[in-house]
Design an enzyme around this catalytic site. Sequence first.
Site, PDB file in Angstrom:
ATOM      1  N   ASN A 643       0.522  -1.132   0.076  1.00  0.00           N
ATOM      2  CA  ASN A 643       0.081  -0.165   0.253  1.00  0.00           C
ATOM      3  C   ASN A 643       0.972   1.155   0.258  1.00  0.00           C
ATOM      4  OD1 ASN A 643      -1.518   2.306   0.724  1.00  0.00           O
ATOM      5  ND2 ASN A 643      -2.527   1.310   1.880  1.00  0.00           N
ATOM      6  N   PRO A 644       0.684   1.819  -0.605  1.00  0.00           N
ATOM      7  CA  PRO A 644       2.134   3.330  -0.901  1.00  0.00           C
ATOM      8  C   PRO A 644       1.584   4.098  -0.167  1.00  0.00           C
ATOM      9  CG  PRO A 644       0.551   3.308  -2.900  1.00  0.00           C
ATOM     10  CD  PRO A 644       0.535   1.864  -2.083  1.00  0.00           C
ATOM     11  N   GLU A 717      11.647   0.911   9.820  1.00  0.00           N
ATOM     12  CA  GLU A 717      12.566   1.386   9.994  1.00  0.00           C
ATOM     13  C   GLU A 717      13.659   1.875   9.489  1.00  0.00           C
ATOM     14  OE1 GLU A 717      13.631  -1.469  13.347  1.00  0.00           O
ATOM     15  OE2 GLU A 717      11.865  -2.883  12.192  1.00  0.00           O
TER      16      GLU A 717
END
Lengths: 752, 349
Positions: A643-644, A717
Site C-alpha cells: 500500500n503505497p 525502520e
Amino acid sequence: MPEITLTQAPAHIRMGSSIGQPLTRREGVLKTTGAARFAADNHPPGMVYAALAVSSIARGRVTALNVAAAMAHPGVIEVMTPKNAPKLALDPDAKNNPFMFRLDLLQNDRVRYANQPIAVVVADTLEAATEGVALLEPQYEAEPARTGLDSDDSFAPAAVGAGSPAEESHGDITAGLAAASVRMEAVYDTPAQYHNAMEPHAIVAAWDGDTLSIDTPSQGMAMAQARIAGLFGIAPEGIHIRSPFLGGGFGSKGLFSGPQVLGIMAARLVGRPVKLVLRREQMFGPVGHRAPTRQTLRMGADGQGALTALSHHTKTASSTFDDFFEPAANASHALYASPAIATSHEVVRIDTGTPLFMRAPGEAPGSAALESAIDEMALACGMDPLAFRLKNYAEMEPISGKPFSSKALRQCYEQGAERFGWAKRPQAPRQMQDEAGMLVGWGMGTAVFPALMFQGQARAMLRQDGTGVVETGAHDMGQGAWTALAQIAADSLGLDLDRIEFRSGTSDLPDAGIAGGSAHTATVGTAIHGAGADVIGKLADLAMDDERSPLFGAGNAGVIARGGRLHRRDDDGRSESYADILARAGLAEIEGRGTGAIDPAAQAAYAMHAHGAVFAEVKVDPDFGQVRVTRLVGAFAAGTVVNPRMVRSQYYGGMIWGVSFALHEHAVMDKRSGRLMNPNLAEYYVPVNADVPSIEAILVEERDIHVNALGIKGVGEIGVTGTAGAIANAVWHATGVRVRSFPITLDQLLDA
Amino acid sequence: MNRFEYARPATLAEAVAAGAVPGAAYLAAGTNLMDLMKGGVMRPGHLVDISRLPGLDRIERLGDGGVRIGALVRNADLAYDTDFARRFPSVAEALLSGASAQLRNAATAGGNLLQRTRCTYFYDTASACNKRDPGTGCDALGGENRLHAVLGWSEHCIATHPSDFCVPLTALDAVVEVEGPKGRRDIPLENFHLLPGSTPERETVLEHSELITAVRLPAEAARFAANARYLKVRERTSYAFAVVSAAAALRLEGGMVAEARIALGGVALKPWRARAAEAELAGARPEPVTFRRAAEAALADAKPSGDNGFKIELARRIIVRTLTLAAAGTPERMPALPASPFSGAITHA
C-alpha cells in the site's frame, strides 16, 4: 468488546488487485472520531485503578514505605509491596531464552535503576491511587550509581541485539589499513533515547478463576501470553489479550513489560479488574530504551577511493542485571564493499533499566556513525560523497560474500539524487547561503535494513455466500496492518476487499508472531497468502473433480481465482463462482491455513536487505548554530509495495525520527544520581511540526523472488537509517564543522 | 494530586483576602501551576481561583498613550490585538514565540510573570533544590546545567527565568500593578523578580497574598515601535524555551541611536535589563561595531555556572543580531516563525 467496524473499500477502486492500491487506513474513521478503543479506554464492571510508585534512587534498597498512610487515604483499597505481592510461579529474574527479559515485580526490596517500580497502590479512583503513591514516602538505603560510558570496567559480550555475534570480520584489517593511502579514524557518540510512544503502556486486567482477560497494547500477543502463563503458572489458552490498536510501539511493546505484569498482579491481589497506565515519566526506566553508544570508525582507502579496510567498534551500556546490547557496529556489515571488515562491541554495566529494541535497534545509531564516517572518508579521498559510495558499492554482501536477493540501491541513489538536485552540490563546505544569510548544506546517507521474517499463522475461509474471512492475530501499531494485511487477504482469496472480513488484533486468533523487525507485513502477509491459496486449492479440487462443474477436468491447466470465481487458466470463458461450487458440494464454508516464515534455503543462499538513499538540506544560523532541516528526499527499494500510502507514511515517520536522532533526542541522566532529568515531552525533545521540513519519499521499483512469496521486505525502520547521517553530513557541509556527538546541538556549532 | 481547598472569589477584594491564608496560591490558567502540583513540586493547601475575576481581562489604551494589560488577558489575545501589536511589536513577537498555540490560548499575562523556572532539578522532587525546599542545596551545581544561568546567579541557585514576554516588557519599562492587603502599588518590572542570592525561594518582591492585576506599558514604550524586535535561540524550531533570547528596541533620530533598550532572557533568574549596553548605544551610530561593543558591555559580568560557558558568547551574538534586526526596522507583518532566526517560509538555495 463490540465488533470492530472498519471502513470497507469500494470494490471499484481495485483495478484488478488490492495489493498495490493506496487505500486509506481502514480504521481511520474510528480513530479520528474517537471511537477506536485503545487499551486504557476499557472499563469492565467493578474496575479499580492502580498507580505505580517508582524508585527515585538508581541503586540500593527500599527500607521503608509508609503503607499505613497510603491505606488511610480515602478510596485506597490496597498497597502492593514485596510483603504482599502475589507469589509468582516463575522467578521474574529467570532467563530461559534471550528474549525473556528480567522484570522487577515486587519480589524483593532491591532497586536496580531509577524509576523502577517499588509498589502499586490500588484505589477506587485514579486520583486516590495517585495520592496514595505520594503518601508512601519511600525510604532508601542508596548506593553510588554507576553511570556513563567512561568506565574501563567493560566486557565483550558473546552476542548482541537479537543474538548476532558480537564480533565479526572478514579479511585482514591491519593489512587493509597498512595498504591504504588514505585513512580516517573518528569517534561518534549517540545518547540514550526513550521510545515515548504517544500511548503509554497500559493494561486493564480481569481475572476469572485461572483465566485472565486483558486489554493492553502489544506488538507480540502470543509471546505475551507465554510470558504471563509462565509467571502465573496458568495455561496460555486461558489468557485472552485484546490489542486492536496501539498508540505506537517502536519496540517498547514487543515484550511484555514489568508494569503490565504488575497490573495483572494487582488485579489478582484485590480480586477485581484493575487498570494501570504509566505516567509519562515512568516510561523512562521499566519499559526499555535505546542505549547510548560510543562508536569508533576506522577506514582505509586506496588512491582511487576504494575502501581497503572498514573497522567499526561500539562501546555501549546495558543494565546491571540483564543482557541487551545495542548492535550498532553491525550496521557496517551489509553496505560498503571492503576487502577487510571488522565489527566488535564492548559493554559497560550501569544502573539503568534494561535497554531494548527501539526502532532500528543497532542500525539507527550505527548508521548515524557509519554514514558520518563515510562522508569524512569521501572528503579525505577528495571525492563527492555519492561518487564515493558508488565507488564502494557492494555487489555481494560484504561481510558474508553472499549475493543479494535483490538490491535496487543504485536506482535509489539515482532517483534520489536526481529529485534532490545533488549534482549541483559544491564539494567544499560553507559554499551556499540563502538570501537571509543562513548557511546551507547538503548531505546524504545510505539507508539499509535487513529483510527479516518471523513465524506467523493465518486462517482463511470462504463461505457459501461467496464472501471470505481471514483471521490472524496481527498487531496494528499505527503502521497500517488493518489495511495492508486486508489487501493481501482479499487478493489471496481472489475477492474484492469489500467481500472479505478481516479479523485481527486479539490473541484467540492464529498467532501472527511479533510486529517488529519491519517484518510483520512480510510474515503475516505470507501466512495470509498461504491460507488463501490453501482455500482456493481446496475449492479448485472440488470444482475440477466434479463433472457438473464447467471447470471439470481442468487438471494440469489449473484455475485462477478472480472476482469471486474460479476461471480455467487456458480458457477464461469457463468459470464458476465460489458460491456455486460450495453449494453444489453442500459445504457451508471451506477453510485453509497458512504459515509465514523465512525460507531457510533462500536465507542461506542470499543476503536480504531493503535499501535506500536519503538526501538532506539544512540551514544553519552562522552566528547561533541553530539548525533547521529544510528538505529531505528519500528513495527506498523494499520489494513489493502493498500500500503505497502506508509505505510512504512509514518512510516519512522514519525520516522524521532521523531528524529527531540528528538534532533533538537526548535522555539526560545525572551522572551522580543516575536519575533521568528530562523524563517528559516538554524537555525530552522530539521534532515539532516546525522542525519537519518538506519530505519526499520515492518508492523505487524492486522485485524480489527470494524473500517470500509476495516479495515483501518491510519498511518500518529503514527510514530512520541513513537520515541522521545525511543531516549530520549536511550540517558539516553548511558549516565546515564536523559534529560527532549526537544530537547536534547549537553549542557544538558556535565556533563555525 | 494533593488535597487542597478551592475558592473562587467574586471580587478582587475577596480574592486578596482569600489569598492571605497561609499556603494559598492563586490559580489563573494553571498552565504551569497544574503541572507543578501534579509533579508534587508545589502542594498549596488553598487554591484561589482568580480566572473569572471581573475586569482583569481587558487591554486598555490609556489616555497618555500607554496600555494597561489586565492580568487575565490571554497571551494569544494580547499578541493578536492589532493595536497592541502595532505599538509594541516586540512584545507581541515574544508572546508568539512562547509555548504552543494551545498554551498561548490559555496562559495569562499575570501568570506569565509568575511562571517558575524550568530548571530540571527544581522539577525533580528527588533532587536537592534551594528554591523548592530552602536549605537543601542545589543539585544543578555540578549537574546537568548547560542551559543554566550565566548572570546574577549564586551558589544557592543557578536557575533561569523562562519567560519570553517579560524580556521585551523589561526593556520597555513595564510596570506591574498589584493589589494586596495594604492596597494597590506599582512595581517596575525590572525590580519585580529577585536574583537568587541566598534566598532563591523568594522569586519576586510580591508580599504574600499580593495579586497582579495588570501590567502597564508607558506611552514612551510605543515610541520604539518602528525598531523593536525579539529574537529567541532554542533547541528546536518551536515549543521550546529559550537557550538565550534578547529584546532590542531603538529610537533612531537622524541616523543615530537616540535611545536604546536591551534585555536578555534565559541568562538569569530574572529578565535581564542590559543598561550598560544601552549606554554604549545612546548617541552612537547603529552599526556592527557599536552593537558588538554593547554586547560586550551586556555580558561583562557574565560567568558560567557549569557547562554553559557557550551561552555567554551566544548572548553577545544574539544582542548584535537583535540590534541589527531592530535597526533594520520592525517588519510589516509578524514573521511566520516569530522571534526565530529562521524567519519562516522555507526557501531553497
